[in-house]
Design a protein around this motif. Sequence first.
Motif, PDB file in Angstrom:
ATOM      1  N   ALA A 219       9.864  10.521 -47.593  1.00 31.20           N
ATOM      2  CA  ALA A 219      10.775  10.952 -48.655  1.00 31.20           C
ATOM      3  C   ALA A 219      10.117  11.921 -49.622  1.00 31.20           C
ATOM      4  CB  ALA A 219      11.290   9.733 -49.420  1.00 31.20           C
ATOM      5  N   LEU A 220       8.771  11.989 -49.597  1.00 26.66           N
ATOM      6  CA  LEU A 220       8.030  12.921 -50.454  1.00 26.66           C
ATOM      7  C   LEU A 220       7.492  14.109 -49.667  1.00 26.66           C
ATOM      8  CD1 LEU A 220       5.958  10.301 -52.496  1.00 26.66           C
ATOM      9  CD2 LEU A 220       8.115  11.399 -53.155  1.00 26.66           C
ATOM     10  N   ASN A 221       7.800  14.177 -48.385  1.00 29.72           N
ATOM     11  CA  ASN A 221       7.280  15.213 -47.501  1.00 29.72           C
ATOM     12  C   ASN A 221       8.335  16.297 -47.285  1.00 29.72           C
ATOM     13  OD1 ASN A 221       6.170  16.771 -45.492  1.00 29.72           O
ATOM     14  ND2 ASN A 221       5.795  15.089 -44.070  1.00 29.72           N
ATOM     15  N   PRO A 222       8.127  17.507 -47.799  1.00 30.97           N
ATOM     16  CA  PRO A 222       9.141  18.566 -47.610  1.00 30.97           C
ATOM     17  C   PRO A 222       9.414  18.865 -46.148  1.00 30.97           C
ATOM     18  CG  PRO A 222       7.526  19.197 -49.281  1.00 30.97           C
ATOM     19  CD  PRO A 222       7.003  17.962 -48.632  1.00 30.97           C
ATOM     20  N   ASP A 228      14.581  17.107 -40.545  1.00 32.94           N
ATOM     21  CA  ASP A 228      15.840  16.367 -40.509  1.00 32.94           C
ATOM     22  C   ASP A 228      17.037  17.316 -40.574  1.00 32.94           C
ATOM     23  OD1 ASP A 228      17.042  13.872 -40.249  1.00 32.94           O
ATOM     24  OD2 ASP A 228      17.368  13.666 -42.394  1.00 32.94           O
ATOM     25  N   LEU A 229      16.938  18.344 -41.417  1.00 38.43           N
ATOM     26  CA  LEU A 229      18.030  19.298 -41.560  1.00 38.43           C
ATOM     27  C   LEU A 229      18.257  20.049 -40.251  1.00 38.43           C
ATOM     28  CD1 LEU A 229      19.993  20.438 -43.703  1.00 38.43           C
ATOM     29  CD2 LEU A 229      18.284  22.186 -44.204  1.00 38.43           C
ATOM     30  N   LEU A 230      17.182  20.503 -39.629  1.00 44.01           N
ATOM     31  CA  LEU A 230      17.296  21.213 -38.352  1.00 44.01           C
ATOM     32  C   LEU A 230      17.835  20.287 -37.259  1.00 44.01           C
ATOM     33  CD1 LEU A 230      13.890  23.123 -38.478  1.00 44.01           C
ATOM     34  CD2 LEU A 230      16.143  24.201 -38.515  1.00 44.01           C
ATOM     35  N   ARG A 231      17.350  19.048 -37.233  1.00 46.44           N
ATOM     36  CA  ARG A 231      17.753  18.118 -36.179  1.00 46.44           C
ATOM     37  C   ARG A 231      19.234  17.732 -36.296  1.00 46.44           C
ATOM     38  NH1 ARG A 231      13.484  14.323 -36.055  1.00 46.44           N
ATOM     39  NH2 ARG A 231      12.553  15.723 -34.514  1.00 46.44           N
ATOM     40  N   THR A 246      18.047   2.584 -48.433  1.00 46.90           N
ATOM     41  CA  THR A 246      18.897   2.396 -47.258  1.00 46.90           C
ATOM     42  C   THR A 246      19.895   3.528 -47.076  1.00 46.90           C
ATOM     43  OG1 THR A 246      20.464   1.093 -48.594  1.00 46.90           O
ATOM     44  CG2 THR A 246      18.713  -0.108 -47.441  1.00 46.90           C
ATOM     45  N   TRP A 247      19.813   4.549 -47.924  1.00 50.85           N
ATOM     46  CA  TRP A 247      20.783   5.646 -47.905  1.00 50.85           C
ATOM     47  C   TRP A 247      20.139   6.904 -47.360  1.00 50.85           C
ATOM     48  CZ3 TRP A 247      21.381  10.035 -51.469  1.00 50.85           C
ATOM     49  CH2 TRP A 247      22.590  10.731 -51.290  1.00 50.85           C
ATOM     50  N   GLN A 248      20.830   7.577 -46.450  1.00 48.53           N
ATOM     51  CA  GLN A 248      20.336   8.838 -45.899  1.00 48.53           C
ATOM     52  C   GLN A 248      21.026   9.998 -46.618  1.00 48.53           C
ATOM     53  OE1 GLN A 248      21.162   9.627 -41.754  1.00 48.53           O
ATOM     54  NE2 GLN A 248      19.432  11.023 -41.572  1.00 48.53           N
ATOM     55  N   PRO A 249      20.255  10.870 -47.269  1.00 44.53           N
ATOM     56  CA  PRO A 249      20.879  11.986 -47.990  1.00 44.53           C
ATOM     57  C   PRO A 249      21.595  12.929 -47.037  1.00 44.53           C
ATOM     58  CG  PRO A 249      18.490  12.253 -47.878  1.00 44.53           C
ATOM     59  CD  PRO A 249      18.790  10.886 -47.383  1.00 44.53           C
ATOM     60  N   PRO A 250      22.715  13.497 -47.449  1.00 47.39           N
ATOM     61  CA  PRO A 250      23.457  14.426 -46.589  1.00 47.39           C
ATOM     62  C   PRO A 250      22.703  15.744 -46.426  1.00 47.39           C
ATOM     63  CG  PRO A 250      24.436  14.337 -48.774  1.00 47.39           C
ATOM     64  CD  PRO A 250      23.387  13.273 -48.746  1.00 47.39           C
ATOM     65  N   PRO A 251      23.066  16.555 -45.422  1.00 50.44           N
ATOM     66  CA  PRO A 251      22.362  17.820 -45.176  1.00 50.44           C
ATOM     67  C   PRO A 251      22.328  18.751 -46.384  1.00 50.44           C
ATOM     68  CG  PRO A 251      23.750  17.273 -43.307  1.00 50.44           C
ATOM     69  CD  PRO A 251      24.071  16.278 -44.383  1.00 50.44           C
ATOM     70  N   ALA A 252      23.434  18.833 -47.127  1.00 47.28           N
ATOM     71  CA  ALA A 252      23.458  19.731 -48.288  1.00 47.28           C
ATOM     72  C   ALA A 252      22.425  19.321 -49.327  1.00 47.28           C
ATOM     73  CB  ALA A 252      24.855  19.751 -48.904  1.00 47.28           C
ATOM     74  N   LEU A 253      22.265  18.025 -49.518  1.00 47.70           N
ATOM     75  CA  LEU A 253      21.278  17.545 -50.484  1.00 47.70           C
ATOM     76  C   LEU A 253      19.859  17.803 -49.982  1.00 47.70           C
ATOM     77  CD1 LEU A 253      20.673  16.150 -53.121  1.00 47.70           C
ATOM     78  CD2 LEU A 253      20.935  13.943 -51.989  1.00 47.70           C
ATOM     79  N   ALA A 255      18.967  20.298 -48.085  1.00 46.84           N
ATOM     80  CA  ALA A 255      18.741  21.720 -48.321  1.00 46.84           C
ATOM     81  C   ALA A 255      18.428  21.985 -49.794  1.00 46.84           C
ATOM     82  CB  ALA A 255      19.967  22.523 -47.889  1.00 46.84           C
ATOM     83  N   GLY A 256      19.111  21.274 -50.678  1.00 48.34           N
ATOM     84  CA  GLY A 256      18.838  21.412 -52.102  1.00 48.34           C
ATOM     85  C   GLY A 256      17.435  20.966 -52.465  1.00 48.34           C
ATOM     86  N   VAL A 257      16.959  19.897 -51.824  1.00 48.74           N
ATOM     87  CA  VAL A 257      15.591  19.421 -52.071  1.00 48.74           C
ATOM     88  C   VAL A 257      14.583  20.485 -51.652  1.00 48.74           C
ATOM     89  CG1 VAL A 257      13.854  17.732 -51.350  1.00 48.74           C
ATOM     90  CG2 VAL A 257      16.167  16.981 -51.934  1.00 48.74           C
ATOM     91  N   LEU A 258      14.809  21.116 -50.500  1.00 49.06           N
ATOM     92  CA  LEU A 258      13.907  22.168 -50.034  1.00 49.06           C
ATOM     93  C   LEU A 258      13.896  23.348 -50.996  1.00 49.06           C
ATOM     94  CD1 LEU A 258      14.628  22.215 -46.185  1.00 49.06           C
ATOM     95  CD2 LEU A 258      12.552  21.437 -47.325  1.00 49.06           C
ATOM     96  N   LEU A 259      15.082  23.757 -51.448  1.00 51.29           N
ATOM     97  CA  LEU A 259      15.160  24.894 -52.363  1.00 51.29           C
ATOM     98  C   LEU A 259      14.494  24.564 -53.694  1.00 51.29           C
ATOM     99  CD1 LEU A 259      16.196  27.741 -52.863  1.00 51.29           C
ATOM    100  CD2 LEU A 259      18.368  26.760 -53.626  1.00 51.29           C
ATOM    101  N   LEU A 260      14.734  23.381 -54.217  1.00 51.86           N
ATOM    102  CA  LEU A 260      14.118  22.972 -55.479  1.00 51.86           C
ATOM    103  C   LEU A 260      12.600  22.893 -55.345  1.00 51.86           C
ATOM    104  CD1 LEU A 260      14.466  21.985 -58.387  1.00 51.86           C
ATOM    105  CD2 LEU A 260      14.733  19.663 -57.491  1.00 51.86           C
ATOM    106  N   THR A 261      12.122  22.403 -54.204  1.00 49.59           N
ATOM    107  CA  THR A 261      10.678  22.349 -53.960  1.00 49.59           C
ATOM    108  C   THR A 261      10.077  23.740 -53.958  1.00 49.59           C
ATOM    109  OG1 THR A 261      10.937  20.335 -52.637  1.00 49.59           O
ATOM    110  CG2 THR A 261       8.905  21.585 -52.334  1.00 49.59           C
ATOM    111  N   ALA A 262      10.747  24.691 -53.304  1.00 37.75           N
ATOM    112  CA  ALA A 262      10.243  26.062 -53.244  1.00 37.75           C
ATOM    113  C   ALA A 262      10.199  26.692 -54.633  1.00 37.75           C
ATOM    114  CB  ALA A 262      11.117  26.898 -52.308  1.00 37.75           C
ATOM    115  N   ILE A 263      11.254  26.507 -55.416  1.00 41.05           N
ATOM    116  CA  ILE A 263      11.303  27.094 -56.760  1.00 41.05           C
ATOM    117  C   ILE A 263      10.219  26.487 -57.643  1.00 41.05           C
ATOM    118  CG2 ILE A 263      12.705  27.287 -58.847  1.00 41.05           C
ATOM    119  CD1 ILE A 263      15.163  27.431 -57.046  1.00 41.05           C
ATOM    120  N   THR A 264      10.042  25.170 -57.557  1.00 37.28           N
ATOM    121  CA  THR A 264       9.000  24.503 -58.340  1.00 37.28           C
ATOM    122  C   THR A 264       7.618  25.024 -57.955  1.00 37.28           C
ATOM    123  OG1 THR A 264      10.362  22.513 -58.488  1.00 37.28           O
ATOM    124  CG2 THR A 264       8.022  22.276 -58.979  1.00 37.28           C
ATOM    125  N   ALA A 265       7.381  25.199 -56.647  1.00 36.52           N
ATOM    126  CA  ALA A 265       6.090  25.712 -56.179  1.00 36.52           C
ATOM    127  C   ALA A 265       5.854  27.130 -56.685  1.00 36.52           C
ATOM    128  CB  ALA A 265       6.037  25.681 -54.654  1.00 36.52           C
TER     129      ALA A 265
END
Length: 281
Positions: A219-222, A228-231, A246-253, A255-265
């Motif tokens: 959950a902390l690994n970009p 997961d998004l590609l799969r 126990t909850w799996q985030p939807p694809p849109a979320l 993608a948002g995590v990836l974008l937020l990680t990139a902007i933060t970096a």
Amino acid sequence: MTTARVSSGAYRAGKAGVRQEVRAVHALITRDWLRLTANPTNTVLMLLQPLLFLLAFGGGLSALVPDSAVGGQYRAFIYPGILLMAIQAPAISVGIRLITDRYNGTIRELLVTPARRSSLLCGICLGGCATATAQGAVLLALAPAGGLPYRPLPLAALLAELALASFTVTALALVPAVHTRRPETFSTLLALTSAPLLFGSGALVPLSTLPSWVATAAALNPLAYATDLLRRTASPAAAAGVHWGTWQPPPALEAGVLLLTAITALLCTAHRFGSTDDDAT
């Protein structure tokens, strides 16, 4: 009348400034693109490893891994992970080039140009993103080898997701690069982190089969979100990936995590990027 002239002049100056920043970003992207096309041998060598993984694991282990364990054929299960592997190396190499450019004076020359440092940083990141996406697209063209038929919409979605993953990995690679003085140190750091992050992302095996602490750390690994998004686009029936409890985030979320990680970096990199010319002395 005077106020109108001042406003008009300010508007033209602002417009010219935007064009200048766009030209700077475009020049840096073009530089990386020309570097890619001028050395096709390096591109082929970078693609050999993911191709070997696809043939060795997809062909050799597919008979040993039951379809029920991965929600389909094992070859189709690992194909998104192989795509991620294809973009990982060229995206990370941007960090090495940044360190090299700092030593040979290229960064110092860029910093004295009229372009803003934020524009230069975006150009460097987007250049790496473009070349990494292009190399991933080459492997994406071999979709049938990964058990994925040629269907325009899924392939277009996978290409867009590859671009987002490339942007995120490139931005993350720049963070240690601006804090590292020697390419050898950066390479050692990559050797220690790249493989654990990739294998801990569920790229080759379902996260549910890994130790519980690895599945939790995903959950902390970009890279886990990228995989997961590609799969979920390539093989919707595949085994579940990242979970928040126990909850799996939807694809849109995801993608948002990836974008937020990139902007933060990029924000972390920008704080240090302004002083990289001093680090070279």
